[in-house]
Enzyme design. Sequence first.
Site, PDB file in Angstrom:
ATOM      1  N   HIS A 190      26.527 -22.813  83.331  1.00 46.77           N
ATOM      2  CA  HIS A 190      27.410 -23.429  83.809  1.00 46.77           C
ATOM      3  C   HIS A 190      27.021 -24.884  84.457  1.00 46.77           C
ATOM      4  O   HIS A 190      25.930 -25.104  84.702  1.00 46.77           O
ATOM      5  CB  HIS A 190      28.399 -22.893  84.944  1.00 46.77           C
ATOM      6  CG  HIS A 190      27.586 -22.580  86.187  1.00 46.77           C
ATOM      7  ND1 HIS A 190      26.533 -21.583  86.177  1.00 46.77           N
ATOM      8  CD2 HIS A 190      27.482 -23.331  87.283  1.00 46.77           C
ATOM      9  CE1 HIS A 190      26.003 -21.820  87.380  1.00 46.77           C
ATOM     10  NE2 HIS A 190      26.540 -22.576  88.074  1.00 46.77           N
ATOM     11  N   HIS A 231      23.091 -24.850  83.666  1.00 47.73           N
ATOM     12  CA  HIS A 231      21.877 -23.864  84.081  1.00 47.73           C
ATOM     13  C   HIS A 231      22.453 -22.527  84.424  1.00 47.73           C
ATOM     14  O   HIS A 231      23.672 -22.385  84.567  1.00 47.73           O
ATOM     15  CB  HIS A 231      21.546 -24.253  85.507  1.00 47.73           C
ATOM     16  CG  HIS A 231      22.255 -24.689  86.632  1.00 47.73           C
ATOM     17  ND1 HIS A 231      23.346 -25.714  86.848  1.00 47.73           N
ATOM     18  CD2 HIS A 231      22.682 -23.835  87.844  1.00 47.73           C
ATOM     19  CE1 HIS A 231      24.012 -25.582  87.796  1.00 47.73           C
ATOM     20  NE2 HIS A 231      23.783 -24.478  88.440  1.00 47.73           N
ATOM     21  N   ARG A 246      17.213 -10.125  95.083  1.00 42.98           N
ATOM     22  CA  ARG A 246      17.057 -11.518  94.967  1.00 42.98           C
ATOM     23  C   ARG A 246      17.779 -12.280  96.164  1.00 42.98           C
ATOM     24  O   ARG A 246      19.053 -12.163  95.956  1.00 42.98           O
ATOM     25  CB  ARG A 246      17.343 -12.306  93.640  1.00 42.98           C
ATOM     26  CG  ARG A 246      17.256 -13.734  93.432  1.00 42.98           C
ATOM     27  CD  ARG A 246      17.701 -14.059  92.317  1.00 42.98           C
ATOM     28  NE  ARG A 246      17.779 -15.422  91.883  1.00 42.98           N
ATOM     29  CZ  ARG A 246      18.619 -16.365  92.269  1.00 42.98           C
ATOM     30  NH1 ARG A 246      19.727 -15.928  93.008  1.00 42.98           N
ATOM     31  NH2 ARG A 246      18.457 -17.489  91.846  1.00 42.98           N
ATOM     32  N   ASP A 279      27.975 -27.668  87.782  1.00 41.99           N
ATOM     33  CA  ASP A 279      28.495 -27.356  89.157  1.00 41.99           C
ATOM     34  C   ASP A 279      29.669 -28.212  89.358  1.00 41.99           C
ATOM     35  O   ASP A 279      30.520 -28.031  90.129  1.00 41.99           O
ATOM     36  CB  ASP A 279      27.479 -27.647  90.099  1.00 41.99           C
ATOM     37  CG  ASP A 279      26.431 -26.233  90.360  1.00 41.99           C
ATOM     38  OD1 ASP A 279      26.751 -25.196  89.415  1.00 41.99           O
ATOM     39  OD2 ASP A 279      25.312 -26.740  90.910  1.00 41.99           O
TER      40      ASP A 279
END
Length: 722
Positions: free
Chosen positions: A556, A628, A638, A558
């Site tokens: 996508h 990204h 994570r 941002d």
Amino acid sequence: MASLRCLCLLLLLLLLFAAATSATSPGRLVPYDLLYADGVRAYFARDWGRAAELLQRALHSYAGLRAARRACRAACSREAAFLGGPVAEGPWEATLFGRVLQRADCLQHCLGSRLGAAPSAHRASPTIRRDFEQREPYNYLQVAFFQLKKLDQAVSAAHTFFVANPQHLQMREDMEKYRRMSGVKSDNFRDLEATPHWEAYEAGVQHYNADEYLQAVARLEESLTEALSALEECRALCEGPWEDEDEEEEEEMQPGLYEAIAAHYVQVLKCRQQCVLEIATKPGRISATEDFIPSHLDLLQFAYDQVGNQALAAECAASYLLFYPTDEPMLEKMKQYRAELGEDTAVTARESIQHYVQRSLMEKKLIYYAAEHLGGTFNDPDLWTPDELIPENLKEKHREDQEKQKQETLDMEENEKRGPLPFEGIAVTMDSRQMNGTQRVVFDRVLTESECRDLLRLTKAAGEAGDGYRARRSPHTPHERFEGLTVLKAMQLAQNGDVDWRDAKLLLQASEKSRKIIESYFTPGKKLHFSFTHLVCRTAVDEKQEGRMDLSHPVHADNCLLDPEGQECWREPPAYVYRDYSGILYLNDDFQGGGLFFTEMDTVTVTAEVHPKCGRLVAFSSGKENPHGVWAVSRGRRCAIALWYTHSQEHAEQERVKAEKLMEQRAVEQDQRDEEHQADRSIRSSSELPISSSGARPTSRRHKPGSDRTQQPKELRARDEF
């Protein structure tokens, strides 16, 4: 006979005296590299007066040498300046080299008379030449003048250096100090090496943008004249000695007569071609202004049209078409001008532009011939070079070079916008070029290992009381559990005693540190506001990993809606269109997968990857240039701080404002408790202190003897003494 010998002896003595006088006469130019070396030695010996004198003389000598070379090469390039009459008709070799020898003789005599010494005495090393090209003498000179209390000259020298070296951190600090000093006037900040064509060009463009076309015409014409003059000066300086890249080449590999002549001549031609980049590069900039000469003509034709001078507008349009003969908008303008002026009115390009284009094309033709038949490369500085001029077997290479040059220009422009990092110890691990894109960067050592551990401790609260999605399932994949914590939620948990205040405060500090780093790197001088801050963890669901094919976060952008098929990104709601920059500050690496990756607009061609680790900050612009996604987290947890920023203050993160107020309130309350606690201790201590027999209380052992005296400042280095 004796009287004749005496007469001859007298004449000889007179000649020797005249030679000695001329060798020490004021007209003799002392080599600038010798003066510079002596000036630097005097500088480090703190002999400020002598350093200032020698450095000024070095700059004067350098300018004088360049002026002499320009004048002599211009004079000797004209046929009338050749010594002797025209060479008689005969073999081509005698005709060609006869002219060459005459030109060499002319240059030697001209330079010798102007310099007062052999021209070879003025050949400086590449290091010294680079120092003068980068205005390094002014760096020393400003300190010397400051020490001599000549503040106006110090400011001018500092400004002259800073204009060409805007990234120099020490000089940036010095300039700020000068601006704060009393007695410094605004006109002291002047560029002593200012180029006339750039001053006129920038003024002309300002008038043009303000629709002040009469003033724009005057300044742009001045800029074009000065630019063409500067171009001729640069070309004259290209006729220097042969610069062999492989100085250690074995003797048997040395080229023969004609190969050596061809190699040196092609080197001169390439240098002349690059001169257009030199005049098109503003001091302190890395990249040149594209199409610098044609752009003047484009602006001038429009400005002349606006002031009603169609004749000169047509002349500028015809001149522009010499560069781009198939430019449709300009061809339409030419039709309009011919209709207004009448078909009988002859419209021709400017003679100076015709000469410029014809000469440039002739040189390009020779260079491309040499590249095709003799080997070597040529980075053509012009976008307007006709395609038919380039040999077929070099066209692909030429296109690749043009694309590479465009990318390098983008990278250079990005580099020029960067400011110095506001914190020590932070390293730029990858920049845009290494990441095959634009407006991308990776920083390391933003957080320490202990800070990462403290923030990871805070993430446990996110798992228990955070703001995850749908009972903490990931919004992007059923194969991971998602936990999130905003800065306001972290402060509220700290207020309730659920988490340590210090950990919540560290979240605020780490995100603010990241903001300052990203702001200083990408947009120095332009404020970035928080748009949203989110401490997030993605945990692999062990029983749901087998056969998994999806991503942790799909590709996508941002601030726009990505359309891979249409190769477009639509900047419209529901996208967060106000976001300008994004960042991810990683806290750990003890998991599998979860790396960030960038793609082309097609969302499948991966251009770069970033592997998470403690203290690593990846930052990038939020638009369509940076699609990204995140690879699947296949094992472990994570954690990172996700950051988004905006230039729009009205879209600043309001939850952060509330969180900061809670932190300030906590700090005030803590200060009050500390003061009360200190007062209680003072009362108890005063009642318990033993009294000596003399009635005096003993001296506190918490202070060393003499610690109340004013500490003497350490001696500063010469460049730090302000």
